[in-house]
Design a protein around this motif. Structure first.
Motif, mmCIF file in Angstrom:
data_model
loop_
_atom_site.group_PDB
_atom_site.id
_atom_site.type_symbol
_atom_site.label_atom_id
_atom_site.label_comp_id
_atom_site.label_asym_id
_atom_site.label_seq_id
_atom_site.Cartn_x
_atom_site.Cartn_y
_atom_site.Cartn_z
ATOM 1 N N GLY A 1 44.403 -20.406 48.960
ATOM 2 C CA GLY A 1 44.560 -21.149 47.707
ATOM 3 C C GLY A 1 43.261 -21.006 46.934
ATOM 4 N N PRO A 2 43.292 -21.050 45.593
ATOM 5 C CA PRO A 2 42.106 -20.712 44.793
ATOM 6 C C PRO A 2 40.826 -21.455 45.193
ATOM 7 N N ALA A 3 40.845 -22.784 45.234
ATOM 8 C CA ALA A 3 39.607 -23.524 45.489
ATOM 9 C C ALA A 3 39.141 -23.369 46.937
ATOM 10 N N LEU A 4 40.095 -23.355 47.859
ATOM 11 C CA LEU A 4 39.732 -23.237 49.273
ATOM 12 C C LEU A 4 39.129 -21.861 49.562
ATOM 13 N N PRO B 1 33.667 -25.637 43.884
ATOM 14 C CA PRO B 1 35.128 -25.809 43.965
ATOM 15 C C PRO B 1 35.496 -27.280 44.130
ATOM 16 N N PRO B 2 36.566 -27.750 43.451
ATOM 17 C CA PRO B 2 36.986 -29.142 43.564
ATOM 18 C C PRO B 2 37.751 -29.392 44.867
ATOM 19 N N ALA B 3 37.794 -30.670 45.274
ATOM 20 C CA ALA B 3 38.572 -31.050 46.452
ATOM 21 C C ALA B 3 39.952 -31.519 46.009
ATOM 22 N N SER B 4 40.923 -31.432 46.901
ATOM 23 C CA SER B 4 42.289 -31.849 46.572
ATOM 24 C C SER B 4 42.436 -33.352 46.735
ATOM 25 N N ALA C 1 49.732 -24.006 45.094
ATOM 26 C CA ALA C 1 48.895 -22.853 44.736
ATOM 27 C C ALA C 1 49.782 -21.749 44.150
ATOM 28 N N PRO C 2 49.310 -20.955 43.206
ATOM 29 C CA PRO C 2 47.967 -20.983 42.631
ATOM 30 C C PRO C 2 47.856 -21.837 41.354
ATOM 31 N N GLN C 3 48.987 -22.376 40.851
ATOM 32 C CA GLN C 3 48.912 -23.130 39.592
ATOM 33 C C GLN C 3 47.925 -24.288 39.721
ATOM 34 N N LEU C 4 48.019 -25.008 40.866
ATOM 35 C CA LEU C 4 47.070 -26.081 41.112
ATOM 36 C C LEU C 4 45.928 -25.504 41.937
ATOM 37 N N LEU C 5 44.742 -25.442 41.336
ATOM 38 C CA LEU C 5 43.641 -24.697 41.952
ATOM 39 C C LEU C 5 43.280 -25.208 43.345
ATOM 40 N N GLU C 6 43.273 -26.540 43.529
ATOM 41 C CA GLU C 6 42.797 -27.081 44.794
ATOM 42 C C GLU C 6 43.866 -27.129 45.873
ATOM 43 N N ALA C 7 45.099 -26.740 45.546
ATOM 44 C CA ALA C 7 46.180 -26.773 46.534
ATOM 45 C C ALA C 7 46.112 -25.567 47.458
ATOM 46 N N HIS D 1 46.639 -28.920 51.631
ATOM 47 C CA HIS D 1 46.036 -29.582 50.466
ATOM 48 C C HIS D 1 46.998 -29.505 49.293
ATOM 49 N N SER D 2 47.150 -30.623 48.594
ATOM 50 C CA SER D 2 48.092 -30.623 47.485
ATOM 51 C C SER D 2 47.633 -31.576 46.390
#
Lengths: 506, 506
Positions: free
Chosen positions: A343-346, A418-421, A452-458, A480-481
């Protein structure tokens, strides 16, 4: 409204405020004189022109409450594409016959298409002439092994021709790398670009968004910095530091690729000919002369065995030669994900951990990034893979790669951690045993269902590797969601697919 | 709004008044709590339930001006399908994964599908789970010769199974006829049904709308009478007079067929396997036991030579046997149109002229209708084609067929004479010579560009036949249209395609 059936009707436009994603939709009143005079009805394809630009839109017919008399509405994407302002004049007419669709039909019926036919199709796609239905048909008709190598070359060339093409100052070699995908995590590109540009290679990397995966390199980089740079900005970054990590779509390199990818994503298909044309057209349009292709092989990777990998590499290198570029393919281990985050942020978190030589950095991601960097440095210097590997390791260990990465990000527009979910759930092991397999496809699907990938932290944070011993209560992964709904949706998929992480009980 | 991510959100619906044709679209506010909590974004596929029914809709995100807070909108087709009233409660949730799409992907990659896989796809299509993109992909993947005969049987059976199926009183034979098309004009069905039902056969005819042609029998009959009868009404008509001439879609016989036809029409494809499944599923669902298939052969007909016709007939008869019905195929002349009119109203005019034994009645339409009637009467009585032909001719000449046709129309809901068009233009011959060829495909395209079949009175009135001597100033055809724009559009196509009517100059 000026009546002019042949050349179109002049009407005024209102921003109706409907986001239809990327399909162009025009809204017209059922009782409007133009609809009635011309017999326009819902789903008709109309040509809409303004400010010297034109596109083809699908007609939705609305009742009088939504639009005042004499006005038409346009979906947000079409509005932006035509650069409209409230009450601007547009010209509406029947769409011309999309003559290249007759070649799509020939392809449906199994005929091969020549260069002119393929160029005509891609030109019309670039001009926004194709509806989503027509795009889906073209993609399906040319999926699988339904394009021969000449058709793939023609498709690649057409996709380059309809977009912009970068030419770099001087006669220098331009390097690039690409992973054909299918492996969740596996975010080596930012690390490889950092190492190789630190070593002096020019590597102006343009990446795609995810097609069928939970994240593409552009999605991951968008977590950390700006990726939608235009051409002058890209040149500025590369002139300064020799490398960049941007999204290809913003610079209109092979613009058709992004249109096709959107429909491929909805269909969840990604075929060999399209894949090669997609990858090489982007690279060639970006001015690359030396391209390294990473082909992971594994039972649940995109390429399942060495035989298929060799076929793909052979075709990839063939198309490269036909297009006048140096393509090298390397086969890598695709039996399980690379890195922990999916997933993007992870994935961005893992990339930073490797660049920072952090103790928690995934070793496999580090090893693979070094291997790929060594291949590129060997293509550049020709002193052998061992020497190249030593150089790559030195640049990573001494922090030069990290410094290079930070320079690239700052030049592109900033640096964000990177942000957290907001919603997380651990998936625990229930048995004693050894992890025997990890299903890349189902794990990707799980990460996508999580958002993911629309929600970056998912996405999914994988906590085990094949061969690892596990006991009841061990955490196999963390999902993560961004909402409880998506989290439940993803966990529901996990419950009904227990083989995502296979454990041999002992 | 009740928050319930797993089972869906309860929201109230407003009729937003947007006609998207048959694609279901749900409109939600960008700032609505559900969109934000669930991460719904434009083009997401959502499940919308109300009154015990559900469908899958594509999300369009709207700004606040179009919808009050707490409300969602639905496109007109979806609104009608769910039987909604203003402010009704609907439940909105993520659409379930369309698992049968994995079988569509297998088909894209060239695998054959078993009966269960095909049934799953057709079940999901019937349930409204497929987007237009997915439908286009399924149709393209199974077009051409990409389905083997077992797959065609499975597709036919699945299409029958997901709809209603008629059973007629008693153990009587039920007759039907179908032309596989490709020939403009050729509106024999109303005449054949009138003759055969006058002869005592039970022939409850359900017809399709046009797929890629300028008119289907249902389009033509809709000019004269009501065709959207429900099952009890059809039974009533057939019980009274032994025949009917209705649209199949209104009675949910093979409902998937109409969904597929809509997308096939947008793509302008019509493949063999789909064709056979489409035809036979409709007939079998209608309870037919004896089916006559008319296969016109000609260089620009759908079937171009006898070899292709034999293949098609063989497969058609094979699928018939597998489904337990008696299928007879006849090959007819497909070198030029049958009758003069091309387009719903113009064809209706020709049908009435033949039934009325009018002097201007097209002789070829009369001859062909008698031939097909004779084939059906021979299937029924087995006394040979000559005797059957004599009987058919007697019933047409003595007015019994016309009386039967009028009875059928009155029972279906009334009798209207075909309307005239508002815009007409003669196309004149410029040379001395002999008409050597008529391009069915381009002539069909011309009639469609003029507005057929959507506009009933639009189309082409053909004034010449192959072999006919012509001189400058002779009228080759009259183009009929509903607007000056469409008329110009059609004539523009004629100008750039001079070979539509070929003339050997002398």
């Amino acid at each position: 409204m000026v009546e002019n059936g042949a050349r179109g009707y002049h009407m005024h436009v209102l921003r109706i405020g409907i986001d239809t994603h990327e399909e162009a939709v025009i809204y017209m009143r059922a009782d409007c004189g133009v609809c009635r005079a011309e017999g326009f009805s819902a789903s008709a394809r109309l040509k809409v022109s303004a400010h010297g630009h034109a596109l083809i839109a699908t007609l939705n017919v609305v009742d009088s409450a939504l639009l005042p008399e004499g006005f038409v509405g346009l979906s947000s994407h079409a509005w932006d594409k035509l650069g409209l302002a409230e009450r601007d004049e547009v010209v509406v007419a029947w769409a011309p016959v999309v003559s290249s669709m007759s070649d799509v039909r020939r392809k449906i019926y199994g005929h091969r298409l020549d260069e002119a036919a393929i160029h005509g199709i891609i030109r019309d796609v670039a001009d926004g002439m194709y509806s989503d239905i027509q795009l889906a048909s073209f993609l399906t008709a040319s999926a699988g092994d339904r394009m021969d190598r000449q058709e793939v070359v023609a498709l690649t060339r057409a996709m380059v021709d309809v977009g912009e093409r970068l030419h770099w100052n001087g006669n220098r070699a331009i390097y690039d790398k690409h992973c054909i995908g299918g492996l969740p995590g596996n975010r080596t590109t930012p690390i490889v670009v950092s190492i190789c540009s630190a070593a002096g290679l020019v590597i102006p990397k343009t990446s795609s968004r995810a097609i069928t995966s939970p994240a593409g390199t552009a999605d991951t980089m968008a977590v950390i910095t700006r990726v939608d740079l235009d051409l002058p900005d890209i040149r500025h970054v590369v002139d300064q530091v020799g490398g960049c990590l941007v999204w290809g779509g913003a610079v209109k390199l092979s613009p058709v690729d992004d249109v096709l990818i959107r429909v491929e994503r909805a269909l969840d298909i990604d075929s060999e000919g399209q894949l090669i044309a997609s990858v090489l057209s982007k690279k060639i349009a970006a001015g690359s002369s030396h391209i390294l292709i990473d082909i992971p092989i594994g039972p649940t990777a995109k390429v399942r065995d060495e035989h298929a990998a060799k076929d793909l590499a052979e075709l990839m290198e063939y198309v490269g030669r036909a297009m006048g570029v140096n393509v090298r393919c390397v086969f890598t281990d695709g039996s399980q994900p690379v890195g922990s985050g999916i997933g993007p942020a992870l994935e961005a978190r893992d990339v930073l951990a490797v660049l920072r030589n952090a103790p928690e950095a995934p070793q496999d991601l580090r090893d693979k990034s070094l291997e790929l960097s060594a291949q590129l440095l060997d293509m550049a210097h020709g002193h052998g893979l061992d020497a190249a590997w030593e150089e790559a390791k030195r640049l990573l260990d001494n922090g030069q790669a990290l410094a290079q990465f930070e320079r690239i990000c700052r030049l592109q527009g900033g640096f964000n951690e990177p942000p957290a979910s907001h919603f997380q759930k651990e998936v625990l092991c229930k048995v004693h045993g050894t992890v025997s397999s990890i299903d890349n496809r189902k794990l990707s699907r799980l990460a996508k269902l999580a958002g993911a990938p629309q929600l970056l932290e998912a996405g999914v944070d994988l906590k085990v590797r094949c061969g690892q011993r596990v006991v009841p209560g061990d955490c196999l992964m963390v999902v993560h969601s961004g909402s409880s709904g998506e989290l439940e949706y993803a966990l529901g998929y996990y419950q009904s697919n227990p083989g995502i992480i296979g454990v041999d009980e002992t």
